[in-house]
Design an enzyme around this catalytic site. Structure first.
Site, PDB file in Angstrom:
ATOM      1  N   VAL A 361      11.625   2.795   8.417  1.00 37.46           N
ATOM      2  CA  VAL A 361      12.248   2.102   7.501  1.00 37.46           C
ATOM      3  C   VAL A 361      13.544   1.832   8.031  1.00 37.46           C
ATOM      4  CG1 VAL A 361      12.702   1.566   5.195  1.00 37.46           C
ATOM      5  CG2 VAL A 361      10.516   2.693   5.517  1.00 37.46           C
ATOM      6  N   HIS A 362      13.875   0.472   7.810  1.00 34.74           N
ATOM      7  CA  HIS A 362      15.264   0.096   8.105  1.00 34.74           C
ATOM      8  C   HIS A 362      16.474   0.488   7.051  1.00 34.74           C
ATOM      9  CE1 HIS A 362      18.469  -2.234  10.342  1.00 34.74           C
ATOM     10  NE2 HIS A 362      18.843  -2.529   9.045  1.00 34.74           N
ATOM     11  N   HIS A 363      16.490   1.554   6.823  1.00 36.51           N
ATOM     12  CA  HIS A 363      17.296   2.083   5.585  1.00 36.51           C
ATOM     13  C   HIS A 363      18.344   3.306   6.190  1.00 36.51           C
ATOM     14  CE1 HIS A 363      18.297   3.919   1.816  1.00 36.51           C
ATOM     15  NE2 HIS A 363      18.038   2.873   1.254  1.00 36.51           N
ATOM     16  N   ARG A 416      12.446   0.404  13.475  1.00 36.35           N
ATOM     17  CA  ARG A 416      13.603   0.729  12.453  1.00 36.35           C
ATOM     18  C   ARG A 416      14.695  -0.607  12.913  1.00 36.35           C
ATOM     19  NH1 ARG A 416      14.692   5.646  13.769  1.00 36.35           N
ATOM     20  NH2 ARG A 416      13.480   6.541  12.303  1.00 36.35           N
TER      21      ARG A 416
END
Length: 582
Positions: A361-363, A416
């Protein structure tokens, strides 16, 4: 136009073969709901609660927000995988959470999620109260989107600018004209829909006719009865306005002078619903970046409209013929089922739900080990070098995060760096509360106590149940007080303007009118408020315990003039005493 800025901002989800769900019940919406609420806890900015914080890999952050500007802007939510607090989408998210609680209150209560739901709302509204310290001033953003996106670091390690941006008399018009930094992220297409949105909600909340008159008088000019839309989002709220006003119309409580225009709103609401039903299956696709937010918003809206029409036994009239309210709910279900795994990739786009979901996840916070496990500070560039470019899964599962989702051909890359598809946002998650709660009760019923399909690493805490209070009040109860003696030039009028229940406890919204009944000006007032257990708005608090004064924007109370303050609490009203005045 000065107050428009404030209104803009305020009004402004398994693998079919291997998913762990009950075959007879389909997808476990109750579990999805539970996880979706966890996402908001992962996005919290500010001082985290010691007991009610279930996401244990997060810690305090952004504790100096607003300090340089001389205002307390600690709290609120980070917008997505970054650490900017964008007011416009955050406000939309808070409204969607609130709408879910209002229209699907019984469903949420039956799933024992009211406590967590109200906390999710309050984390935003407490922040917005701070961000609106006086009339015509609203702090609409904290953090610089450009510099923030150049860094990959945990919120707890932030080194990027925490510049705060405000709207006031000197910064009017479209909010992103006054805050150019917002243009690259959340550009506003206009505020007419937000003005209608705000007035419609204020009418539903207060039943004050002037708000209804506003949406009717401005229906054509502001596009409420002119725009036919196929999108409902943080930027375009026309469909929400149209369905909300149709609900008000069908309830039959408005005067005949408004009926004709409200029916025009209903025609546009029908257009939106019919357009959704005309989709040829699959996921609603609107835009490339974070398309899920449009799918969840539309699904929620049709779930609401289904209830509205069903309650009055009204069918939806479409160009191809009439449709039953249940068809609208079936559309909402199709979107939720796609999100949870009924899709060509057989993947759940709700992180942590089912056996297969995005793990890159892009977090920022999810992709870097927790400060509790990795004690060294992760710098701006180090974050990119050591953690962003890793091929391994994120060390922290951000349960309930709804990622951006697939492209128009159902393609999805769990990468990501693919932020268009793997970054979660507040605005995509907000509608899930009402959507999942409605679907669970409508299609599955109340689950057993062991409904949660949860890995052992996540242990949800039960919602605390307050002790019942024997005290009851009438909503219209009003008391007047002339304190100290008969010569006191100030009259206090207490009234209860609203009540609601959380569990077994009843809460009351108390309004206190302060009126100058003398023939002289009152330039200052000192009040003591005892037995206050909830939040209060409309007065300035002293450093002295229980002492309050006029708010900063009231310099004088002329003869016959009045001002009001409001507080919310359970049980008896607070004791308000006049200490002194001039």
């Amino acid at each position: 136009m000065r107050t428009n800025n404030i209104i803009i901002l305020f009004s402004s989800l398994l693998v079919v073969g291997i998913a762990r769900v009950e075959a007879s019940a389909g997808y476990n919406y109750a579990d999805a709901l539970d996880k979706s609420l966890l996402f908001f806890e992962a996005q919290r900015s500010g001082k985290l609660p010691s007991q009610d914080q279930r996401v244990k890999w997060r810690s305090d952050s952004g504790l100096r927000d607003g300090l340089a500007q001389g205002v307390d802007l600690v709290g609120g939510y980070y917008d997505a995988g970054d650490h900017v607090k964008f007011g416009l989408p955050m406000a939309f998210t808070a409204t969607m959470l609130s709408w879910g609680v209002i229209d699907f209150r019984k469903e949420i209560k039956s799933l024992d999620q009211m406590g967590h739901s109200l906390w999710a709302i309050r984390w935003a509204t407490d922040y917005f109260i701070k961000a609106h310290p006086k009339p015509n001033v609203l702090w609409a953003q904290v953090g610089d989107g450009d510099s923030d996106h150049y860094c990959w670091e945990r919120a707890e390690d932030m080194t990027t600018s925490r510049t705060a941006y405000k709207l006031d008399q000197n910064h009017p018009g479209l909010y992103d004209d006054s805050i150019p930094n917002a243009k690259n992220f959340y550009t506003s297409s206009g505020y007419s829909d937000e003005l209608l949105w705000a007035a419609a909600w204020l009418y539903r909340a207060t039943n004050e006719e002037n708000y209804l008159k506003y949406v009717v008088d401005n229906a054509v000019y502001m596009g409420g009865t002119g725009w036919s839309v196929k999108e409902f989002s943080w930027d375009n709220k026309y469909a929400g306005v149209q369905i909300l006003l149709t609900k008000i119309l069908l309830e039959g409580k408005v005067g005949s002078a408004y009926t004709s225009t409200l029916k025009q709103y209903q025609a546009k609401a029908d257009y939106f619903a019919c357009a959704m039903l005309q989709k040829n299956g699959g996921l609603l696709y609107v835009r490339e970046w974070n398309n899920m937010q449009y799918a969840t918003s539309a699904a929620f809206l049709l779930a609401v409209y289904s209830d509205t029409l069903d309650a009055k036994n009204v069918k939806l009239t479409c160009p191809d013929g009439q449709a039953q309210p249940k068809e609208l709910l079936n559309f909402a279900k199709s979107q939720a089922d796609y999100i949870l795994g009924k899709n060509p990739k057989s993947i759940s786009y709700l992180v942590g739900y089912g056996s297969k979901y995005p793990i890159h996840v892009h977090h920022r916070g999810s992709s870097i080990p927790s400060v509790y496990n990795y004690h060294s500070m992760v710098g701006c560039v180090q974050g990119f070098d050591s953690w962003y470019r890793r091929s391994e899964a994120n060390p922290n599962i951000i349960y309930g995060a709804l990622v951006g989702g697939p492209d128009k051909n159902d393609g999805f890359s769990d990468d990501r760096s693919n932020y268009e598809q793997t970054e979660p946002t507040l605005s995509a998650g907000g509608p899930l509360l009402g959507l999942f709660s409605k679907l669970q009760i409508a299609f599955n019923g109340i689950p057993s106590s062991k409904y949660r399909d949860t890995p052992s690493s996540y242990k949800p805490t039960p919602t605390p149940k307050p002790k019942p209070t024997p005290t009851t009040y009438s909503q219209s109860e009003t008391t007047e007080t002339n304190q100290n003696n008969n010569a006191t030039p100030i009259k206090l009028v207490h009234s209860i303007t609203n009540t609601w229940n959380v569990g077994h406890k009843t809460y009351y919204r108390h309004n206190v009118m302060i009126k100058n009944i003398s023939k002289k000006k009152i330039t200052s007032l000192k009040l003591e408020i005892q037995n206050l257990t909830g939040s209060l708005w409309g007065l300035s608090q002293s450093k002295e315990k229980n002492i309050y004064y006029f708010p900063q924007w009231i310099k004088v109370l002329k003869p016959g003039e009045q001002c009001n303050f409001v507080y919310v609490q359970g049980g008896p009203q607070a004791k308000v005493t006049i200490i002194s005045y001039h």
